[in-house]
Structures are given as structure tokens and as C-alpha cells.
Design a protein around this motif. Structure first.
Motif, PDB file in Angstrom:
ATOM      1  N   ARG A 185      13.641   3.186  -6.598  1.00  7.77           N
ATOM      2  CA  ARG A 185      14.116   3.364  -7.985  1.00  7.77           C
ATOM      3  C   ARG A 185      13.398   2.397  -8.920  1.00  7.77           C
ATOM      4  O   ARG A 185      13.069   2.749 -10.069  1.00  7.77           O
ATOM      5  N   ALA A 186      13.133   1.185  -8.437  1.00  6.33           N
ATOM      6  CA  ALA A 186      12.415   0.204  -9.255  1.00  6.33           C
ATOM      7  C   ALA A 186      11.000   0.688  -9.584  1.00  6.33           C
ATOM      8  O   ALA A 186      10.471   0.384 -10.655  1.00  6.33           O
ATOM      9  N   VAL A 187      10.380   1.442  -8.661  1.00  3.06           N
ATOM     10  CA  VAL A 187       9.064   2.003  -8.948  1.00  3.06           C
ATOM     11  C   VAL A 187       9.146   2.980 -10.112  1.00  3.06           C
ATOM     12  O   VAL A 187       8.313   2.969 -11.023  1.00  3.06           O
ATOM     13  N   ASP A 198       1.657   1.748 -10.490  1.00  2.24           N
ATOM     14  CA  ASP A 198       3.023   1.425 -10.091  1.00  2.24           C
ATOM     15  C   ASP A 198       3.147   1.011  -8.634  1.00  2.24           C
ATOM     16  O   ASP A 198       4.071   0.292  -8.283  1.00  2.24           O
ATOM     17  N   MET A 199       2.248   1.493  -7.783  1.00  2.00           N
ATOM     18  CA  MET A 199       2.363   1.149  -6.366  1.00  2.00           C
ATOM     19  C   MET A 199       1.001   1.216  -5.692  1.00  2.00           C
ATOM     20  O   MET A 199       0.050   1.818  -6.207  1.00  2.00           O
ATOM     21  N   ILE A 200       0.944   0.578  -4.529  1.00  2.00           N
ATOM     22  CA  ILE A 200      -0.247   0.576  -3.693  1.00  2.00           C
ATOM     23  C   ILE A 200       0.119   1.273  -2.383  1.00  2.00           C
ATOM     24  O   ILE A 200       0.991   0.808  -1.648  1.00  2.00           O
ATOM     25  N   SER A 201      -0.529   2.386  -2.120  1.00  2.00           N
ATOM     26  CA  SER A 201      -0.251   3.161  -0.923  1.00  2.00           C
ATOM     27  C   SER A 201      -1.275   2.811   0.155  1.00  2.00           C
ATOM     28  O   SER A 201      -2.485   2.781  -0.103  1.00  2.00           O
ATOM     29  N   LEU A 202      -0.785   2.546   1.347  1.00  2.00           N
ATOM     30  CA  LEU A 202      -1.650   2.147   2.456  1.00  2.00           C
ATOM     31  C   LEU A 202      -1.562   3.168   3.585  1.00  2.00           C
ATOM     32  O   LEU A 202      -0.468   3.632   3.926  1.00  2.00           O
ATOM     33  N   ASP A 203      -2.708   3.524   4.151  1.00  2.00           N
ATOM     34  CA  ASP A 203      -2.739   4.436   5.292  1.00  2.00           C
ATOM     35  C   ASP A 203      -2.479   3.628   6.554  1.00  2.00           C
ATOM     36  O   ASP A 203      -3.396   3.053   7.150  1.00  2.00           O
ATOM     37  N   MET A 204      -1.222   3.597   6.973  1.00  2.00           N
ATOM     38  CA  MET A 204      -0.826   2.777   8.109  1.00  2.00           C
ATOM     39  C   MET A 204      -1.095   3.441   9.452  1.00  2.00           C
ATOM     40  O   MET A 204      -0.899   2.812  10.495  1.00  2.00           O
TER      41      MET A 204
END
Length: 272
Positions: free
Chosen positions: A212-214, A109-115
Motif C-alpha cells: 500500500r505504501a508503494v 516507486d520500486m526496484i524489481s529483482l529477478d530472484m
């Protein structure tokens, strides 16, 4: 409604969840991060109702898989994860895994990035655009930059690069906070997003409609077939149709129900 889709599990600060409720968040995702080889089955790590003291705060379960340069997750592994978790996210650690997550990987559902650190890959517009066109979201977490000046500078630089690469589309903002002091309210997060090049409207979407879209993407992925057919319990529909058919039968010409009684009343009135 406001969302924080990254609250690390387990929650060790007893003030964290009440603070999220106090700040005005409506939905939070308890995030379990898995690093290493991806198993074929996943144990139940997060309980169903972990915080009964905050009934107004809806909690959902999330799994984040750290992607290495090995074989990407198989569809069967992601389906097994979906049985225990509501949201599935991935965190790429290299150029290869980032490319796979944006273009080929299905079932997330999503791509999490370590910013908070320098990214080991370049955020290209074509790659990020492919992910956005597939309905994926990119997640930016801000908590690590609250007390660390170097992490704050890196976050601003990386978030600005992501904003340019996605053209301000498909971005959500989460806390990833482990302590209550690391949390910020939704409107503070919106103001923070303007430092990265997002408008006020896009910043609000990052903690509102975009998040919410996620959740809707995850529900569509888990409960529909190819996002077209949804399997529901047809018992109530069948019972309603049966009652409707019985009512029509009773009210028919040969029935003993309302239609026949109406004719008898008319006959009695004519006789009088």
C-alpha cells in the motif's frame, strides 16, 4: 487489504483474475514490461477497465523498465510514463544500473529483482539502505519458483541476502504469475516469507501495508509538487465559501433574512 503488484500483461489465462479475487486479494497491478531503448512517449497498452466481471478487485497499471548499461531514464521520459501508468518500477541488470536505481534515479516507486537467477551484482547493505531511505521498495516475485527446483533454491538464497541487506525493511512480495496454478494466497505468501528470514509481521506488511505504501508513494509522486503541495479542484471549496458569505450577508443587520425576521417576531410578541 492484500496486494499483488505484479500481474503480467497481457493476461492469457482466463482463470488468473478470478483466482486472485477468490484468494482474497483486493488490489492488483497489471504490469507491462518494457525492454530496450526507453521512448519519449508511451502508448496506452492496458485499458482502463479490463476485467468488469470482478468489480471488487481494484486494478491499477504498472510499467517496469529494464535498465541496461546505457544512459539512465530521463525525468521527461519518466513523466511521460506516469501519464499512462500508476506505478513505475525498474529492473536493474548490472551493478551500475543497480547503483543508479538505489541512489540517484528519481521518479520510480520500486526496484524489481529477478530472484529466480543468480544476481549479477552484490546486495550491499549501504546501497540497499540508500534505496529504503528514499522510500523505494524492493520486490520479490515467487511464481517462477513454484515448479522449478533450481529457481526455488536461487530465490531462497537471493531473498535471504536481500533481507539481510535491507534489515527486513522495504520489501514487498508479488506473484508475477501468468497462470492461476502459480498463485498463492496472502497467508501462504506470509508463511513463505519466513523462509527468507522475515517475521510473520514483516511478511504481512510485504503483501499489505508495504505494498500500500508503494501505491501511496506513486500517488504522491504523480499528484503533488515535491510531496508537499497537492493540486485539487477548488470549485467545490469556492462554492461553499460563496454560500457561506451569502448566508452571513442575509443574516446581517440590514438583511431580509433570518436575523430581521427574528426581530420582527419579538416586536409582535411585545405588542401583544
Amino acid at each position: 487489504m492484500f496486494y499483488d503488484l505484479n500481474v503480467p500483461w497481457p493476461v492469457n489465462d482466463p482463470k488468473l483474475i478470478p483466482m486472485l479475487d477468490h484468494l482474497g486479494y483486493n488490489v492488483i497491478a497489471l504490469n507491462h514490461t518494457h525492454t530496450g531503448k526507453i521512448p519519449g512517449t508511451f502508448a496506452k497498452v492496458i485499458p482502463d477497465s479490463p476485467f468488469p466481471q470482478t468489480p471488487k478487485l481494484r486494478t491499477i497499471k504498472r510499467l517496469t523498465l529494464t535498465l541496461s548499461d546505457g544512459a539512465p531514464p530521463q525525468t521527461s521520459q519518466l513523466q511521460a510514463a506516469s501519464q499512462q501508468y500508476d506505478l513505475l518500477a525498474v529492473r536493474p541488470t548490472s551493478e551500475k544500473t543497480f547503483q543508479q536505481a538505489c541512489t540517484n534515479l528519481e521518479g520510480v516507486d520500486m526496484i524489481s529483482l529477478d530472484m529466480s537467477e543468480r544476481l549479477p551484482y552484490v546486495l550491499k547493505m549501504s546501497t540497499c539502505g540508500a534505496a529504503v531511505s528514499r522510500g523505494l521498495k524492493f520486490e520479490i516475485c515467487y511464481s517462477q519458483s513454484i515448479h522449478d527446483l533450481a529457481a526455488r533454491r536461487q530465490l531462497i538464497s537471493n531473498a535471504a541476502a536481500l533481507t539481510r541487506a535491507t534489515r527486513s525493511r522495504g520489501i514487498i512480495i508479488s506473484s508475477s504469475a501468468t497462470r492461476a496454478l502459480e498463485l498463492r494466497g496472502p497467508y501462504d505468501v506470509i508463511n513463505l516469507a519466513t523462509m527468507w528470514g522475515l517475521s510473520q509481521e514483516m511478511g504481512r506488511d510485504a503483501v499489505g501495508e508495504g505494498a500500500r505504501a508503494v501505491c501511496m508513494h506513486a500517488e504522491t509522486r504523480g499528484r503533488t509538487h515535491k510531496a508537499v503541495l497537492r493540486v485539487v479542484d477548488g470549485g467545490a471549496v469556492a462554492a461553499a465559501e460563496k454560500r457561506k458569505a451569502e448566508d452571513v450577508k442575509i443574516a446581517g443587520p440590514g438583511g431580509d433574512g433570518p436575523a430581521k425576521n427574528k426581530k420582527v417576531k419579538k416586536g409582535n410578541k411585545a405588542a401583544n
